[in-house]
Design an enzyme around this catalytic site. Structure first.
Site: not given
Ligand code: GLA
Length: 361
Positions: A16-17, A19, A103-104, A106, A108, A141, A153
């Protein structure tokens, strides 16, 4: 003639975080997906409608950042990014439907971008490879909608395969399939939607990203991926930036450790790494909430191999890796604990790695 293109949401198993720090992550594509149906009509406008909203939004093909907001801003962003890259975009009627919860955490938004991009490029008869598709969706985005997110994502949505997790290296931009079939090993992957989301998530995300970039700059490297020894972080004078960087380094290692544990079919070890990742997101990266922490530690106390928040943070979903025989007990324990603490009833389901984006017949 109309074209239908589907793109799924994603769950990040771990990483997580990482990328936007040129690190590693290991997502899966979800069975829930967004479907874009497009009927070209030869006009200079795309009229976009969603099953989740009334009416339709007319988007001129020469739309530019600031032109459209709300959910249709992601559609406009894709149109803009395609044209900026020199690709033709036909006018027509676009309808969005699907079952990725909004908004979960996942993704979207990535599902929407990738579905629209797939439908429009198919209509224009353009072939783009999936990395290029992901970059264009990300550009929509970042530069049209204005969210400074990474590439996780979109790559997950585009590259997903059944029973497969995706080891992504964001420095090389490579995606390696990794077998991921917990159910074949008597293990369930529970997706626990807290049904809560912090209001300031966008600002917090940008702050975390800025912290990581400051830390890399202070260490004189292009990204935190170049830092291989955590000892180097002692040179950072800002204690907050140092903690954020420590999360990124330890999380990158955990991604590789999970891949090794999966290869060894050692699900208890995968679970322990999930739990360690959660602790790192709570202590070092500071992106969890009391509500999310309660869900994650209740799942572990009730017999999960491990549990962690997934996605950008400040709410959203927790994933728990649970021996099949304990799945009901874990779900019941989580429901009880959140209800006693006065939080909304969570949505709990079993999830799995599903097919990535593609044209529908
Ligand atoms: C969100 C961002 C991704 C990534 C995650 C954290 O989903 O869209 O690019 O940074 O947070 O891992």
């Amino acid at each position: 003639m109309s074209i239908r293109y589907a793109a799924p949401g994603r769950v990040n198993l771990i990483g997580e975080h990482t990328d936007y720090n040129s690190g590693f992550a290991l997502p899966i594509a979800l069975p829930q997906r967004t479907v874009a149906t497009f009927a070209p009509d030869g006009s200079e406008v795309i009229s976009a409608a969603s099953a989740n909203a009334d009416g339709s939004t007319p988007i001129p093909l020469d739309t530019a950042p600031g032109g459209v907001d709300g959910w249709a801003g992601y559609v406009a962003g894709v149109i803009w990014a395609l044209r900026e890259a020199g690709h033709p975009v036909p006018g027509g009627r676009l309808t969005i439907d699907g079952d990725v919860p909004i908004g979960s955490g996942l993704s979207s938004s990535a599902a929407l971008e990738c579905a629209v991009l797939g439908a429009l490029t198919a209509a224009a008869d353009i072939t783009l490879d999936r990395i290029e598709q992901a970059r264009l969706a990300q550009r929509a985005e970042n530069d049209y909608v204005g969210a400074p997110t990474g590439l996780l994502d979109q790559l997950a949505s585009l590259f997903g395969e059944p029973a497969t997790a995706l080891l992504i290296d964001f420095r090389e931009i490579t995606v390696r399939p990794v077998d991921f079939d917990p159910y074949g090993h008597g293990v369930a992957l529970l997706l626990i939607d807290s049904r809560s989301r912090h209001e300031h998530v966008g600002g917090e995300y940008a702050q975390r990203r800025a912290s990581c970039e400051r830390a890399a700059a202070a260490l004189g490297v292009a990204s935190l991926r170049e830092v291989t020894d955590a000892e180097a972080l002692t040179a950072l004078t800002d204690p907050t930036d140092a903690r954020r960087a420590r999360h990124v380094l330890s999380e990158n290692q955990r991604v590789l450790d999970v891949v090794a544990a999966l290869a060894a079919e050692d699900y208890p070890a995968v679970g322990r790494l999930f739990t360690e990742s959660h602790a790192s997101m709570r202590e070092d990266f500071a992106i969890t909430t009391d509500h999310i922490d309660l869900i994650a530690h209740t799942a572990v106390d009730a017999g999960a191999f491990g549990a962690r928040m997934t996605g950008g943070g400040f709410g959203g979903c927790v994933i728990a890796l649970v021996p099949e025989a304990r799945a009901k007990t874990v779900a019941a324990a989580v429901r009880k604990a959140v209800s006693e603490a006065g939080y909304p009833e969570p949505g709990i389901s079993r999830t799995y790695a599903a097919q990535g984006a593609g044209l529908l017949p």
